[in-house]
Design a protein around this motif. Structure first.
Motif, PDB file in Angstrom:
ATOM      1  N   HIS A   1      38.073 -52.687 -78.703  1.00 21.34           N
ATOM      2  CA  HIS A   1      38.136 -52.369 -77.276  1.00 21.34           C
ATOM      3  C   HIS A   1      37.962 -50.867 -77.045  1.00 21.34           C
ATOM      4  CE1 HIS A   1      39.401 -52.393 -73.079  1.00 21.34           C
ATOM      5  NE2 HIS A   1      40.285 -51.449 -73.382  1.00 21.34           N
ATOM      6  N   ILE A   2      38.673 -50.047 -77.819  1.00 22.17           N
ATOM      7  CA  ILE A   2      38.595 -48.595 -77.641  1.00 22.17           C
ATOM      8  C   ILE A   2      37.200 -48.077 -77.972  1.00 22.17           C
ATOM      9  CG2 ILE A   2      39.474 -46.374 -78.464  1.00 22.17           C
ATOM     10  CD1 ILE A   2      42.176 -47.780 -78.979  1.00 22.17           C
ATOM     11  N   ILE A   3      36.663 -48.521 -79.094  1.00 20.17           N
ATOM     12  CA  ILE A   3      35.338 -48.064 -79.538  1.00 20.17           C
ATOM     13  C   ILE A   3      34.263 -48.431 -78.523  1.00 20.17           C
ATOM     14  CG2 ILE A   3      33.533 -48.437 -81.275  1.00 20.17           C
ATOM     15  CD1 ILE A   3      35.899 -48.726 -83.323  1.00 20.17           C
ATOM     16  N   GLU A   4      34.313 -49.650 -78.016  1.00 19.62           N
ATOM     17  CA  GLU A   4      33.301 -50.073 -77.027  1.00 19.62           C
ATOM     18  C   GLU A   4      33.500 -49.354 -75.699  1.00 19.62           C
ATOM     19  OE1 GLU A   4      32.161 -54.551 -78.635  1.00 19.62           O
ATOM     20  OE2 GLU A   4      33.630 -54.343 -77.006  1.00 19.62           O
ATOM     21  N   HIS A   5      34.746 -49.146 -75.299  1.00 18.79           N
ATOM     22  CA  HIS A   5      35.023 -48.483 -74.016  1.00 18.79           C
ATOM     23  C   HIS A   5      34.545 -47.034 -74.020  1.00 18.79           C
ATOM     24  CE1 HIS A   5      36.952 -47.641 -70.215  1.00 18.79           C
ATOM     25  NE2 HIS A   5      37.736 -46.709 -70.758  1.00 18.79           N
ATOM     26  N   PHE A   6      34.783 -46.338 -75.144  1.00 18.71           N
ATOM     27  CA  PHE A   6      34.396 -44.930 -75.230  1.00 18.71           C
ATOM     28  C   PHE A   6      32.988 -44.740 -75.824  1.00 18.71           C
ATOM     29  CE2 PHE A   6      38.883 -44.387 -74.542  1.00 18.71           C
ATOM     30  CZ  PHE A   6      39.008 -43.153 -73.920  1.00 18.71           C
ATOM     31  N   LYS A   7      32.366 -45.844 -76.260  1.00 15.46           N
ATOM     32  CA  LYS A   7      31.030 -45.793 -76.877  1.00 15.46           C
ATOM     33  C   LYS A   7      31.023 -44.844 -78.081  1.00 15.46           C
ATOM     34  CE  LYS A   7      28.491 -47.071 -72.688  1.00 15.46           C
ATOM     35  NZ  LYS A   7      29.704 -47.407 -71.895  1.00 15.46           N
ATOM     36  N   LEU A   8      31.913 -45.131 -79.021  1.00 13.65           N
ATOM     37  CA  LEU A   8      32.101 -44.273 -80.184  1.00 13.65           C
ATOM     38  C   LEU A   8      31.221 -44.709 -81.356  1.00 13.65           C
ATOM     39  CD1 LEU A   8      35.984 -43.891 -79.981  1.00 13.65           C
ATOM     40  CD2 LEU A   8      34.209 -42.399 -79.019  1.00 13.65           C
ATOM     41  N   ASP A   9      31.069 -43.791 -82.303  1.00 10.85           N
ATOM     42  CA  ASP A   9      30.140 -44.013 -83.412  1.00 10.85           C
ATOM     43  C   ASP A   9      30.812 -44.202 -84.765  1.00 10.85           C
ATOM     44  OD1 ASP A   9      27.664 -43.394 -81.816  1.00 10.85           O
ATOM     45  OD2 ASP A   9      28.666 -41.455 -81.644  1.00 10.85           O
ATOM     46  N   GLY A  10      32.031 -43.690 -84.922  1.00  5.92           N
ATOM     47  CA  GLY A  10      32.631 -43.732 -86.249  1.00  5.92           C
ATOM     48  C   GLY A  10      34.138 -43.702 -86.213  1.00  5.92           C
ATOM     49  N   ILE A  11      34.720 -43.758 -87.400  1.00  4.98           N
ATOM     50  CA  ILE A  11      36.172 -43.827 -87.534  1.00  4.98           C
ATOM     51  C   ILE A  11      36.624 -42.902 -88.659  1.00  4.98           C
ATOM     52  CG2 ILE A  11      36.097 -45.780 -89.147  1.00  4.98           C
ATOM     53  CD1 ILE A  11      38.596 -46.876 -87.794  1.00  4.98           C
ATOM     54  N   ASP A  12      37.786 -42.287 -88.457  1.00  4.88           N
ATOM     55  CA  ASP A  12      38.384 -41.400 -89.447  1.00  4.88           C
ATOM     56  C   ASP A  12      39.819 -41.857 -89.679  1.00  4.88           C
ATOM     57  OD1 ASP A  12      38.568 -38.751 -90.961  1.00  4.88           O
ATOM     58  OD2 ASP A  12      40.133 -38.448 -89.448  1.00  4.88           O
ATOM     59  N   ILE A  13      40.279 -41.779 -90.914  1.00  2.98           N
ATOM     60  CA  ILE A  13      41.629 -42.233 -91.249  1.00  2.98           C
ATOM     61  C   ILE A  13      42.479 -41.020 -91.615  1.00  2.98           C
ATOM     62  CG2 ILE A  13      43.016 -43.786 -92.663  1.00  2.98           C
ATOM     63  CD1 ILE A  13      40.804 -45.170 -90.959  1.00  2.98           C
ATOM     64  N   ASP A  14      43.526 -40.771 -90.815  1.00  3.14           N
ATOM     65  CA  ASP A  14      44.352 -39.577 -91.021  1.00  3.14           C
ATOM     66  C   ASP A  14      45.843 -39.911 -90.999  1.00  3.14           C
ATOM     67  OD1 ASP A  14      45.002 -36.906 -91.407  1.00  3.14           O
ATOM     68  OD2 ASP A  14      44.965 -36.447 -89.270  1.00  3.14           O
ATOM     69  N   TYR A  15      46.214 -41.075 -91.541  1.00  2.00           N
ATOM     70  CA  TYR A  15      47.652 -41.349 -91.700  1.00  2.00           C
ATOM     71  C   TYR A  15      48.232 -40.367 -92.711  1.00  2.00           C
ATOM     72  CZ  TYR A  15      47.746 -45.782 -89.121  1.00  2.00           C
ATOM     73  OH  TYR A  15      47.701 -46.738 -88.143  1.00  2.00           O
ATOM     74  N   GLU A  16      49.424 -39.843 -92.401  1.00  2.00           N
ATOM     75  CA  GLU A  16      50.046 -38.857 -93.269  1.00  2.00           C
ATOM     76  C   GLU A  16      51.460 -39.251 -93.699  1.00  2.00           C
ATOM     77  OE1 GLU A  16      49.658 -34.970 -91.544  1.00  2.00           O
ATOM     78  OE2 GLU A  16      47.517 -35.232 -91.120  1.00  2.00           O
ATOM     79  N   HIS A  17      51.996 -40.343 -93.106  1.00  2.00           N
ATOM     80  CA  HIS A  17      53.336 -40.829 -93.437  1.00  2.00           C
ATOM     81  C   HIS A  17      53.254 -42.344 -93.604  1.00  2.00           C
ATOM     82  CE1 HIS A  17      54.674 -36.863 -92.132  1.00  2.00           C
ATOM     83  NE2 HIS A  17      53.988 -37.053 -91.026  1.00  2.00           N
ATOM     84  N   PHE A  18      54.001 -42.859 -94.580  1.00  2.00           N
ATOM     85  CA  PHE A  18      53.815 -44.260 -94.964  1.00  2.00           C
ATOM     86  C   PHE A  18      55.129 -45.016 -95.126  1.00  2.00           C
ATOM     87  CE2 PHE A  18      50.535 -41.503 -96.620  1.00  2.00           C
ATOM     88  CZ  PHE A  18      49.375 -42.105 -96.184  1.00  2.00           C
ATOM     89  N   LYS A  19      55.154 -46.218 -94.531  1.00  2.00           N
ATOM     90  CA  LYS A  19      56.209 -47.190 -94.796  1.00  2.00           C
ATOM     91  C   LYS A  19      55.550 -48.474 -95.286  1.00  2.00           C
ATOM     92  CE  LYS A  19      59.823 -45.409 -91.743  1.00  2.00           C
ATOM     93  NZ  LYS A  19      60.726 -45.697 -90.599  1.00  2.00           N
ATOM     94  N   GLY A  20      54.560 -48.279 -96.121  1.00  2.00           N
ATOM     95  CA  GLY A  20      53.836 -49.373 -96.751  1.00  2.00           C
ATOM     96  C   GLY A  20      53.340 -48.876 -98.092  1.00  2.00           C
ATOM     97  N   ASP A  21      53.249 -49.751 -99.089  1.00  2.00           N
ATOM     98  CA  ASP A  21      52.854 -49.329-100.431  1.00  2.00           C
ATOM     99  C   ASP A  21      51.357 -49.019-100.477  1.00  2.00           C
ATOM    100  OD1 ASP A  21      51.314 -51.829-101.655  1.00  2.00           O
ATOM    101  OD2 ASP A  21      53.015 -52.575-100.475  1.00  2.00           O
TER     102      ASP A  21
END
Length: 297
Positions: free
Chosen positions: A133-153
């Motif tokens: 929904h967000i990508i189509e609404h903003f007409k975006l081209d790509g994705i970046d992953i910047d999680y820096e804190h984790f509560k998952g292995d």
């Protein structure tokens, strides 16, 4: 003749892949709400220029006490100055511009933004749906992953993010994907596990070299770069700096000299900056210098 053919094939397969500089400049934008606009930045037409909207986070967007949503992403960047209309406008004006979004970031309402899935399947399903929904609404081209804190292995992180990128690419929703790790033990084990399993769907490594100490020297920077080339073998490792020069090798203290050294080695895979919100008060002078360097490749 047969021996010659065998030798040629043997040489092709055993010869190391030639390194190659890339004319790629990337800038994070929108996280600090300083009213910065796409059109404020200098854009060299001879480069691939990526804006990275910061951030989409799988938390409720309540200003008082946001809580995790198990993959249901909401927009947390400055949508007044960085709206869908403005995305379309900057891309129409500059054909070399792409606009993507980054997931996670360091914090949400001054609290750590955790990667906290309930299960792989439920998180991936929710993430694909909400991000589509967000990508189509903003007409975006790509994705970046910047999680820096984790509560998952690490394995859960690898499967969730790897499957998400794979699905978004397969559906044609994004053209490229990047990850943004930095030199922290917990961060590195999560991203390196992701890389080992899904490195083939990740196009760039936006390594946060500015997370190192501000006493970093040029030789140390080169050593750090070489270490990350080993950690993310085969990846396009981008160099980076923080606008105010408060951490890492600052642009006024040798960053560009280090990039020149990598350029001579054919290892300058691009430069990215954190962030446009802070660079606005500096007149984007280091962005101009970065782009001039890359354009000279």
């Amino acid at each position: 003749m047969a021996l010659t053919l065998i030798f040629i094939i043997f040489t092709i397969f055993l010869s190391p892949t030639k390194a190659e500089n890339i004319k790629l400049f990337r800038e994070y934008i929108g996280a600090e709400f300083t009213n910065v606009k796409f059109s404020d930045l200098p854009i060299n037409p001879n480069l691939q220029f990526d804006f990275i909207l910061s951030f989409a986070i799988d938390y409720t967007n309540s200003t008082s006490s946001p809580t995790p949503t198990n993959g249901k992403f909401n927009v947390f960047w400055d949508t007044i100055n960085l709206s869908p209309t403005q995305v379309s406008s900057i891309k129409n004006k500059h054909p070399n511009v792409r606009v993507g979004l980054s997931l996670g970031g360091d914090s949400v309402s001054n609290n750590p933004a955790y990667f906290q899935p309930k299960s792989i399947n439920s998180w991936v399903s929710n993430a694909v749906s909400s991000l589509t929904h967000i990508i189509e609404h903003f007409k975006l081209d790509g994705i970046d992953i910047d999680y820096e804190h984790f509560k998952g292995d690490p394995d859960t992180f690898a499967e969730c993010i790897g499957q998400l990128i794979s699905i978004l690419k397969r559906k044609g929703l994004v053209k490229y994907a990047s990850i943004a790790p930095f030199d922290d033990q917990d961060v590195q084990i999560h991203y390196q596990t992701l890389w080992k399993k899904y490195g083939h769907v990740i196009d760039y490594v936006n390594f946060q070299f500015y997370a190192y100490d501000n006493s970093t020297t040029i030789p140390q920077f080169i050593d750090y770069f070489e270490q990350q080339r080993k950690n993310y073998k085969g990846g396009k490792i981008l160099t980076s700096f923080i606008s105010d020069g408060s951490k890492g090798l600052a642009p006024g203290k040798g960053f560009f000299s280090a990039c020149e050294m990598l350029k001579k080695r054919q290892q300058l895979f691009g430069i990215f900056v954190w962030c446009a919100d802070e660079s606005k008060n500096l007149g984007f002078r280091y962005e101009k210098q970065s782009q001039n360097l890359l354009a000279s490749l």
